[in-house]
Design an enzyme around this catalytic site. Sequence first.
Site, short mmCIF file in Angstrom:
data_model
loop_
_atom_site.label_atom_id
_atom_site.label_comp_id
_atom_site.label_asym_id
_atom_site.label_seq_id
_atom_site.Cartn_x
_atom_site.Cartn_y
_atom_site.Cartn_z
CG MET A 18 16.95 67.32 39.12
SD MET A 18 17.73 67.19 40.73
CE MET A 18 19.46 66.96 40.25
CB VAL A 19 13.61 72.70 36.23
CG1 VAL A 19 13.45 74.20 36.00
CG2 VAL A 19 12.94 71.92 35.09
CD GLU A 42 11.29 69.51 29.80
OE1 GLU A 42 10.54 69.02 28.95
OE2 GLU A 42 10.90 69.86 30.94
CB CYS A 115 2.62 64.10 33.14
SG CYS A 115 3.46 65.17 34.34
CG HIS A 144 10.00 59.87 37.86
ND1 HIS A 144 8.92 59.75 38.71
CD2 HIS A 144 10.90 60.63 38.52
CE1 HIS A 144 9.15 60.41 39.83
NE2 HIS A 144 10.35 60.95 39.74
CG ASN A 175 14.54 59.61 37.87
OD1 ASN A 175 15.06 59.78 38.98
ND2 ASN A 175 14.16 60.62 37.10
CB ALA A 203 16.22 63.73 40.75
#
Length: 452
Positions: A18-19, A42, A115, A144, A175, A203
Amino acid sequence: MTVNTPLCFKGKKILAPMVRVGTLPMRLLALDYGADIVYCEELIDIKMLQCKRVINEVLETVDFVAPNDRVVFRTCERERERVVFQMGSADAERALAVAKLVESDVAGIDINMGCPKEYSTKVEDTVNLVKRIEKTGIAAIAVHGRKKEERPQHPVHCDVIKAISEAVSIPVIANGGSHDFIKEYADIETFQKATAASSVMIARAAMWNPSVFRKEGFCPLKDVMQDYIKYAVRYDNHYTNTKYCLCQMLREQLETTQGKKLHAAQSTQEICEAFEMGDFYEETTAIFEAKKASLEIKVQDEDDQMEDPDVIKMAVRFDKREYPPQITPKMYLLEWCRKEKHPQPVYETVQRPLDRLFCSVVTVAEQKYRSTLWDKSKKLAEQAAAIVCLRTLGVAEGKLCEGENHLINKRKRGDQEPLISRDHGEDLAEPSHKKANFVEETSDMNVPKMPR
């Protein structure tokens, strides 16, 4: 994902990347509460390739430090066999270079595929793509369960994750279940069964309260936040990142008195005071200061032992404001050596691990010279060494106060062409020969500013 140490991805509960959340304090806290594997946020390949690997002796961490001295990635021995480094990359060579840079400090490497493209949003195409990826030799794949146009509030597609899980032989990590499934620890297994996945990655549920990994159930949020702050102070986490993560935990309580204090905090110390942890901050800061002072004494002792009595020393620094543009002491020293038929000056520059300052020794006609003052850059240290040599020899160094500058006159006569030595056919503006630049990077350290 490639793995450096034997890391099993079956039956695991994992902190998702998680950013702004997956920094060291959150990763360690998740491990405390029962997470089996933790991912860092990331990090982009180009940014990482600009970093230097630094051993931080004060914090006992490994830091990857950008040219502006910002710590891009920090890790420690505690998580070494359980942290997965996630990178964003669209270039195979860069990705490999980053993997080699961090491989000795992490348990696994993860490539964020980003994506999905339109062609891979149909289940059949997605499964085929995953099968192709599996053939590359990866150890596991995390999925995800949402399409590219969907957001966290949309339902997770358990059926797609399940189809992938049943189509490949490697572990699949599910996820995306925080919205629909994971409200407490028992829900993790429910999500795993619904997706037929080997493991579950969490997350937002972990961001809101990392004790979701705890078998015994949630800890009081106040205790969780205090535990997080302790790690943030202990590992000198930047206060803006600490503040952001705490705000995600408080959520609807941001309008309370404590929430408003947190929102107003402008340093780590103020954050600690907002949570009645001022004493902890002071005690930890004192420990850091004492450790730093001890290391400084150790480094000074090592410097004294390595001191060369044959080196001529002066306490000087190079200040470019005292010289005409494009004129430096190194240029004057190079010209003098050529005029006197001496070999080119040889510069040996080292970086001191404790404070990351530089010192350079220049050898001219078998005599060594250096400044006793350490500089913030290699270039400045070399200029200072050249100044010591020139002053010892009684030779002009090109300062504005010395009057007419013959190197400037030569440049004018050459109509601003590069200054060429007729005897040697070389550009006097070019740096002279250098020898051995730095100590090993793994012995460097990034001394932190005290917790803010």
